[in-house]
Structures are given as C-alpha cells and as structure tokens.
Design an enzyme around this catalytic site. Structure first.
Site, PDB file in Angstrom:
ATOM      1  N   PHE A   1       0.833  -1.210   0.000  1.00 37.02           N
ATOM      2  CA  PHE A   1       0.000   0.000   0.000  1.00 37.02           C
ATOM      3  C   PHE A   1       0.866   1.257   0.000  1.00 37.02           C
ATOM      4  O   PHE A   1       0.583   2.227  -0.701  1.00 37.02           O
ATOM      5  CB  PHE A   1      -0.902   0.029   1.244  1.00 37.02           C
ATOM      6  N   GLY A   2       1.949   1.228   0.811  1.00 38.58           N
ATOM      7  CA  GLY A   2       2.796   2.412   0.947  1.00 38.58           C
ATOM      8  C   GLY A   2       3.500   2.755  -0.352  1.00 38.58           C
ATOM      9  O   GLY A   2       3.428   3.895  -0.835  1.00 38.58           O
TER      10      GLY A   2
ATOM     11  N   VAL B   1      15.873  -6.111  -3.300  1.00 40.01           N
ATOM     12  CA  VAL B   1      16.903  -5.161  -2.884  1.00 40.01           C
ATOM     13  C   VAL B   1      17.659  -5.751  -1.702  1.00 40.01           C
ATOM     14  O   VAL B   1      17.052  -6.163  -0.709  1.00 40.01           O
ATOM     15  CB  VAL B   1      16.258  -3.805  -2.509  1.00 40.01           C
TER      16      VAL B   1
ATOM     17  N   GLU C   1      -9.616 -12.703  13.418  1.00 46.81           N
ATOM     18  CA  GLU C   1     -10.165 -13.158  12.132  1.00 46.81           C
ATOM     19  C   GLU C   1      -9.814 -14.624  11.879  1.00 46.81           C
ATOM     20  O   GLU C   1     -10.654 -15.414  11.432  1.00 46.81           O
ATOM     21  CB  GLU C   1      -9.615 -12.287  10.995  1.00 46.81           C
TER      22      GLU C   1
HETATM   23  C1  LIG Z   1      -3.057 -10.620   7.964  1.00 48.24           C
HETATM   24  C2  LIG Z   1      -3.101  -9.108   7.908  1.00 48.24           C
HETATM   25  C3  LIG Z   1      -4.327  -8.462   7.990  1.00 48.24           C
HETATM   26  C4  LIG Z   1      -4.385  -7.074   7.938  1.00 48.24           C
HETATM   27  N1  LIG Z   1      -5.612  -6.465   8.003  1.00 48.24           N
HETATM   28  C5  LIG Z   1      -5.693  -5.121   7.904  1.00 48.24           C
HETATM   29  C6  LIG Z   1      -6.957  -4.450   7.911  1.00 48.24           C
HETATM   30  O1  LIG Z   1      -8.010  -5.098   8.006  1.00 48.24           O
HETATM   31  N2  LIG Z   1      -6.970  -3.100   7.819  1.00 48.24           N
HETATM   32  C7  LIG Z   1      -5.812  -2.374   7.713  1.00 48.24           C
HETATM   33  O2  LIG Z   1      -5.875  -1.139   7.622  1.00 48.24           O
HETATM   34  N3  LIG Z   1      -4.606  -2.976   7.698  1.00 48.24           N
HETATM   35  C8  LIG Z   1      -4.519  -4.322   7.791  1.00 48.24           C
HETATM   36  N4  LIG Z   1      -3.292  -4.936   7.785  1.00 48.24           N
HETATM   37  C9  LIG Z   1      -2.087  -4.110   7.738  1.00 48.24           C
HETATM   38  C10 LIG Z   1      -1.756  -3.668   6.322  1.00 48.24           C
HETATM   39  O3  LIG Z   1      -1.915  -4.741   5.409  1.00 48.24           O
HETATM   40  C11 LIG Z   1      -0.313  -3.184   6.347  1.00 48.24           C
HETATM   41  O4  LIG Z   1      -0.238  -2.099   7.248  1.00 48.24           O
HETATM   42  C12 LIG Z   1       0.119  -2.733   4.975  1.00 48.24           C
HETATM   43  O5  LIG Z   1       0.103  -3.819   4.068  1.00 48.24           O
HETATM   44  C13 LIG Z   1       1.519  -2.166   5.065  1.00 48.24           C
HETATM   45  O6  LIG Z   1       1.826  -1.663   3.794  1.00 48.24           O
HETATM   46  P1  LIG Z   1       3.332  -1.442   3.376  1.00 48.24           P
HETATM   47  O7  LIG Z   1       3.307  -0.854   2.008  1.00 48.24           O
HETATM   48  O8  LIG Z   1       4.046  -0.694   4.450  1.00 48.24           O
HETATM   49  O9  LIG Z   1       3.995  -2.889   3.363  1.00 48.24           O
HETATM   50  P2  LIG Z   1       3.574  -4.238   2.600  1.00 48.24           P
HETATM   51  O10 LIG Z   1       2.153  -4.229   2.163  1.00 48.24           O
HETATM   52  O11 LIG Z   1       4.036  -5.351   3.472  1.00 48.24           O
HETATM   53  O12 LIG Z   1       4.463  -4.206   1.268  1.00 48.24           O
HETATM   54  C14 LIG Z   1       5.854  -4.319   1.312  1.00 48.24           C
HETATM   55  C15 LIG Z   1       6.321  -4.732  -0.075  1.00 48.24           C
HETATM   56  O13 LIG Z   1       7.731  -4.659  -0.092  1.00 48.24           O
HETATM   57  C16 LIG Z   1       8.257  -5.775  -0.777  1.00 48.24           C
HETATM   58  N5  LIG Z   1       9.610  -5.974  -0.271  1.00 48.24           N
HETATM   59  C17 LIG Z   1       9.990  -6.162   1.018  1.00 48.24           C
HETATM   60  N6  LIG Z   1      11.323  -6.264   1.105  1.00 48.24           N
HETATM   61  C18 LIG Z   1      11.803  -6.130  -0.157  1.00 48.24           C
HETATM   62  C19 LIG Z   1      13.118  -6.145  -0.710  1.00 48.24           C
HETATM   63  N7  LIG Z   1      14.195  -6.312   0.060  1.00 48.24           N
HETATM   64  N8  LIG Z   1      13.246  -5.985  -2.045  1.00 48.24           N
HETATM   65  C20 LIG Z   1      12.156  -5.809  -2.837  1.00 48.24           C
HETATM   66  N9  LIG Z   1      10.895  -5.786  -2.362  1.00 48.24           N
HETATM   67  C21 LIG Z   1      10.723  -5.941  -1.041  1.00 48.24           C
HETATM   68  C22 LIG Z   1       7.303  -6.904  -0.435  1.00 48.24           C
HETATM   69  O14 LIG Z   1       7.367  -7.929  -1.411  1.00 48.24           O
HETATM   70  C23 LIG Z   1       5.958  -6.173  -0.430  1.00 48.24           C
HETATM   71  O15 LIG Z   1       5.346  -6.219  -1.696  1.00 48.24           O
HETATM   72  C24 LIG Z   1      -3.195  -6.319   7.821  1.00 48.24           C
HETATM   73  C25 LIG Z   1      -1.961  -6.972   7.741  1.00 48.24           C
HETATM   74  C26 LIG Z   1      -1.908  -8.351   7.776  1.00 48.24           C
HETATM   75  C27 LIG Z   1      -0.569  -9.054   7.670  1.00 48.24           C
END
Ligand SMILES: Cc1cc2nc3c(=O)[nH]c(=O)nc-3n(C[C@H](O)[C@H](O)[C@H](O)COP(=O)(O)OP(=O)(O)OC[C@H]3O[C@@H](n4cnc5c(N)ncnc54)[C@H](O)[C@@H]3O)c2cc1C
Length: 249
Positions: A16-17, A81, A173
């Site tokens: 998402f970020g 990375v 859940e």
């Molecule tokens: C089971 C579960 C249920 C959830 N339910 C909810 C909910 O109901 N409501 C809500 O608001 N939030 C929920 N969350 C939280 C939400 O999903 C996370 O806060 C959100 O996905 C974080 O986004 P992000 O972009 O920081 O990281 P992520 O979505 O984890 O994305 C990180 C990305 O970085 C990539 N990556 C990591 N390291 C590397 C590397 N070294 N090189 C290349 N790529 C890399 C990964 O492949 C991934 O695609 C839930 C989380 C989980 C695990």
C-alpha cells in the site's frame, strides 16, 4: 513521457505504501521505478481468507505492472533489494545489478515478530504473505484428512485442536474463520468428524481481545467468537511452542 534528465525516484516495495507513493508522483516531472521482489501487490487484509480456503490466492494478488500500466512516468522492476549505498545513491539487487536514484523511498513493510522466540517459527506460522497463508491452509486441511481416518476419538480431537496466538485483528479473524470453516463448511464433507471434535483456542496475554479498540467492541468481538465456538483464553501467556503443542501459563 519522462526523460533521462528528470530526477529518478526509486521506490522499494509495492505494498500500500509504495504504490501510493508511486501514484502520488503521477504527472510529476520525475522518473519513478518501483522495485519489488514479487510481481504482485498483495491485499494483506484478506490473507486470512486464503488461509482458510475462502478465497483463492489470485483473488488477493494483483500484478504490480497492471496497477501502474497507465502511469507513463512509472516502470516496474522485479528484484530483491539487498543493499543501499547512500553515498553512491544506488540500491543493489540480489541479481548483482544496481539502480541509481536521486530520491529513495523504502516501503518494504514489516515482518512477523516472534517476541524473542524465533524458535517457535519452526512449529507455527505468521500470516504476512501468500506462502504463510497457503501453509496454514494446507496444514488445516491435512489435519481434517488425518482426523477423518483416525479411529481413536482422543487422537482425533487432538488433530483438530487449533491454537491461534494473539487476539489482535489477524488472530481474531483467523480463529473465527478456522472455527467457521471446520464447524460449518468442512464438517459436512467428512463422515467421522463431528463439530464437538473441533477445538479452536485464541490465546491472548491482555485481558481482552482487540486491545486497540474500545472495550465495548472487544466484548462484542469476544461474544461473536464464542458464538462461533472459539475458546477465548485471556490474560494467558504462551510459554513454549514445540512439535507436540503449546504450553500456556
Ligand atoms: C493478515 C493481515 C491483515 C491485515 N488487516 C488489515 C486491515 O483489516 N486493515 C488495515 O488497515 N490494515 C490491515 N493490515 C495491515 C496492512 O496490510 C499493512 O499495514 C500494509 O500492508 C503495510 O503496507 P506497506 O506498504 O508498508 O507494506 P507491505 O504491504 O508489506 O508491502 C511491502 C512490499 O515490499 C516488498 N519488499 C519487502 N522487502 C523487499 C526487498 N528487500 N526488495 C524488494 N521488495 C521488497 C514486499 O514484497 C511487499 O510487496 C493487515 C496486515 C496483515 C498481515
């Protein structure tokens, strides 16, 4: 179209970020490169549905290229990375190549914390990615298969005892979905498994489930879990996890 003269923004991670950052830069005079080690963006909130066979993996994973296909200044690189050199302003990929950047956004997400008990990972799963979800699904479904063929009632109940540790949103859940899957969906497909054979425990150290939410919501969630047949154990610590089971305080 963007030109080589424009500043280059490298975004690591298409969760998402990372995707939001890339999309916010649409139309800006920069080149954007999104790097992810997977080719798909994962909708983590529905992982529990994949883990309990409610959804197929493809339902919660969308190709990153597809998400950004209409954004002219963005490109996608599949790669992991493994390092950042801030002096040279470049990231290193596992395949030995490098990407230079002017601006770097690290949006790599989080990994499961075992709270200082990394050895538990051998016997339990986190729920952060599709691999975790599919491992849980396989384990749950195979437990039902083993129980169906098990003549001894006590052993059958043991095979069908599921322990979920942590009553945050994911644990709540998962516990509810496993209980629902077992009691309402699977039980009808098996001849030797009865609803009372299935036991789902949700263990939480705090004195209520869903502690980030208001107390009233915690109590409502607990009631709903109990209606689904989940045993909620509050103010209970997990002291050990091994191949035979979970030791509670
Ligand atoms: C089971 C579960 C249920 C959830 N339910 C909810 C909910 O109901 N409501 C809500 O608001 N939030 C929920 N969350 C939280 C939400 O999903 C996370 O806060 C959100 O996905 C974080 O986004 P992000 O972009 O920081 O990281 P992520 O979505 O984890 O994305 C990180 C990305 O970085 C990539 N990556 C990591 N390291 C590397 C590397 N070294 N090189 C290349 N790529 C890399 C990964 O492949 C991934 O695609 C839930 C989380 C989980 C695990």
């Amino acid at each position: 179209m963007s030109s080589q003269a424009e500043k280059h923004v490298v975004i690591v991670g298409a969760g998402f970020g990372g995707l939001k950052a890339a999309q916010e830069l649409a139309g800006s005079p920069v080149r954007v490169t999104v790097v992810d080690r997977q080719n798909h963006h994962l909708f983590q909130p529905l992982l529990y549905q994949v883990a309990t066979a409610g959804l197929a993996p493809g339902s919660i994973a969308v190709p990153i290229r597809g998400v950004l296909s209409k954004q002219d200044n963005a490109r996608v690189v599949l790669g992991e990375v493994v390092g950042v050199d801030t002096d040279r302003r470049e990231v290193a990929l596992r395949d030995g190549t490098h990407l230079e950047y002017d601006w770097l956004i690290l949006a790599c997400g989080a990994k499961t914390s075992w709270f200082g008990n990394d050895q538990w990972a051998e016997h339990a799963w986190g729920l952060k990615n599709l691999r975790d979800a599919l491992s849980i699904r396989e384990r749950v479904l195979l437990a039902f298969e083993a129980a169906e063929r098990e003549p001894d009632a006590a052993t059958r109940r043991k095979l069908l005892t599921f322990v979920v540790i942590g009553a945050g949103p994911t644990g709540v859940e998962m516990a509810g979905a496993i209980s629902e899957l077992g009691r309402q969906v699977l039980v009808g497909d098996y001849r030797n498994i009865h609803p009372e054979d299935i036991r789902v425990l949700l263990v939480e150290m705090a004195d209520r489930v869903l502690t980030p939410f208001e107390e009233e919501l915690s109590h409502s969630a607990q009631r709903q879990l109990e209606d689904l047949g989940v045993e909620v154990r509050l103010s209970t610590r997990v002291e050990d996890v091994d191949a035979d089971g979970v030791r509670l305080s």
